[in-house]
Write an enzyme that holds these catalytic residues in place. Structure first.
Site, PDB file in Angstrom:
ATOM      1  CB  SER A 248     133.383 -45.009 144.351  1.00 56.78           C
ATOM      2  OG  SER A 248     133.079 -43.962 143.454  1.00 56.78           O
ATOM      3  CE  LYS A 249     125.921 -45.649 147.938  1.00 57.93           C
ATOM      4  NZ  LYS A 249     125.438 -46.923 147.509  1.00 57.93           N
ATOM      5  NE  ARG A 250     133.563 -40.529 142.270  1.00 56.40           N
ATOM      6  CZ  ARG A 250     134.422 -40.861 141.327  1.00 56.40           C
ATOM      7  NH1 ARG A 250     134.301 -40.363 140.128  1.00 56.40           N
ATOM      8  NH2 ARG A 250     135.419 -41.694 141.573  1.00 56.40           N
ATOM      9  CD  GLU A 258     123.393 -49.751 147.821  1.00 49.29           C
ATOM     10  OE1 GLU A 258     123.214 -48.763 147.078  1.00 49.29           O
ATOM     11  OE2 GLU A 258     124.339 -49.837 148.630  1.00 49.29           O
TER      12      GLU A 258
END
Ligand code: GLU
Length: 479
Positions: A248-250, A258
């Site tokens: 995830s983003k974490r 990105e």
């Protein structure tokens, strides 16, 4: 046998690192064997179709330097490469399967299916279709809006399929339900379309996420019913964060593109992703695409989850930046530097030599390209304030103004070479009977506004005498 490997993403969102890692395995196997890397767009789930997703997938492959031998943009003899354009091919198999008693039309409503699923769940039974329409001989038409076509699983038997990493796996057919081949809208399911396409595109190897392992026996049964030989299947492990939780983003961005925005180099991303879940069998981990392709073998893919470790990526990206010829680094940084307003298309107002000098100085210190902005801004921009934490330490002592003034005086007169600058600073320290740090840190803060950066003497040399003196004056004034 000629090696043909397909990357078959669904255009349902941004290119996820897990999906791209699978594509990297595809590409590496194809290149290892001088085979073909085929891109097929699995766009049969119209409700999940995302505009622009195909462009992003192709853009990601391009950015990573993965040339496509066949696909939507590349063409080829096995197209079309969009599944939505291959419906007539799938329909050719419908009659055959019905005639053979291996498929049947089903008009059960979504409400009924929902109801039986809930009942099964309540009774803690395995969920699945209850075969109500089997043997009713319903007449359907692809896309008639009422019927789905279901595959008839032969009951009371077992099915064995082969995974290249896990060997033979046998399941009880009674654990499998009569899955859908064609949906009400006439589009095939993944199971149906991918089996037919892998055959018709002469695919030799399928790398796909481990989540498809449970569907593999269905595919084997379908291949058997169609009388076609399945490709070799390799189910690749998922990618998790270092805490072994879903990525995830974490843990860092999940969308490969990105990383481009964040200033990572495509060669580093490719290298990094190739090593998640695959072991090159070498000491050295910094490997070019060509080296990776040469080393790539299916046997060294792991069956346990791969770990996405952003610290490792940062280290690796830094290694690639350091190994790059200065000229290439300047070219890679150029668009960003012009976006930040530092230079125009012709390196003005600073000139190429100055810009290259700054890049050379920063090369050792960058983990990503965009870090340049926060670490080297003072070469191109004036600043109004000093890092407060740094100022507390470096701008302290009753004699701080004296020290800065004395250094300024020496710097004004010294020969403007790295050696000359160093001598001026050291002489100032001697004069005050202090360690060189007592001069170096205040000067660094005065000329850059921040407390960390490249070697001070080289840094001052590039900034130039005029600017250095002016900034020291400004700092003295602020004290
Ligand atoms: N379209 C499928 C997906 O995106 C591909 C799986 C496969 O490679 O067979 O998950």
């Amino acid at each position: 046998m000629s090696i043909r490997v397909r990357f078959a993403p669904s255009p349902t969102g941004m290119p996820h690192v897990g999906v791209i890692r699978t594509a990297i395995f595809d590409w590496l196997l194809a290149r290892h064997h001088n085979g073909k890397f085929v891109l097929r767009i699995e766009d049969t789930d119209r409700s999940r179709y995302v505009e622009g997703a195909v462009d992003n997938i192709i853009g990601a492959l391009k950015w990573l330097g993965m040339d496509i031998d066949e696909g939507p943009s590349a063409g080829g003899d096995y197209g079309p490469y969009y599944q939505s354009e291959r419906l007539p091919l799938y329909y050719r198999y419908v009659k055959y399967l019905i005639d053979e008693g291996r498929a049947y039309w089903c008009n059960c409503t979504p409400e009924r299916l929902d109801k039986i699923r809930k009942e099964q769940q309540a009774k803690k039974m395995p969920v699945g279709y209850d075969n109500k329409c089997w043997n009713l001989g319903l007449n359907g038409e692809p896309g008639d809006g009422v019927h789905v076509l279901r595959f008839a699983i032969p009951p009371g038997m077992t099915t064995t399929f082969h995974d290249e990493l896990r060997g033979d796996i046998t399941v009880d057919n009674d654990e499998l339900d009569d899955f859908v081949l064609l949906k009400r809208d006439g589009f095939p399911t993944y199971h149906f379309a991918s089996c037919i396409d892998d055959h018709h595109m002469a695919i030799s190897h399928v790398f796909r996420g481990e989540e498809w392992l449970s569907s593999a026996p269905k595919h084997k049964l379908l291949y058997d019913a169609l009388g076609i030989e399945p490709p070799k299947f390799v189910h690749v492990p998922v990618i998790l964060g270092p805490d072994r939780k879903k990525l995830s983003k974490r843990h860092g961005a999940a969308n490969v593109l990105e990383y481009k925005q964040m200033g990572y180099l495509p060669e580093a991303i490719f290298n990094f992703l190739a090593l998640i879940g695959w072991n090159p069998g070498t000491e050295d981990e910094i490997l070019s695409k060509e080296q990776l392709a040469e080393l790539f073998t299916v046997e060294r893919i792991n069956t346990s989850a791969g770990i996405f470790d952003i610290d490792k990526l940062n280290w690796m990206n830094g290694e690639y930046i350091r190994a790059m010829p200065l000229e290439s680094l300047v070219e890679r940084l150029r668009p960003a530097m012009s976006e930040w307003g530092w230079i125009d298309d012709g390196f003005e107002p600073w000139g190429k030599e100055y810009v290259a000098g700054v890049c050379a100085l920063m090369q050792e210190r960058l983990k990503t390209l965009v870090e340049m902005r926060e670490k080297a801004f003072f070469f191109f921009e004036e600043f109004e304030s000093y890092d407060p934490k740094g100022a507390k330490k470096a701008f302290k002592g009753d004699d701080i103004i004296d020290r800065l003034s004395a250094a300024r005086e020496k710097l004004e007169k010294t020969e403007w070479t790295v050696v000359g600058i160093e001598a001026a600073i050291r002489e100032t320290a001697e004069k005050f009977g202090v360690g060189a740090g007592k001069i170096i840190h205040p000067i660094r803060l005065a000329v850059s506004g921040i407390s960390a950066g490249p070697g001070l003497f080289e840094m001052l040399h590039i900034l130039g005498r005029k600017k250095v003196i002016a900034r020291i004056d400004k700092a003295i004034e602020s004290l």
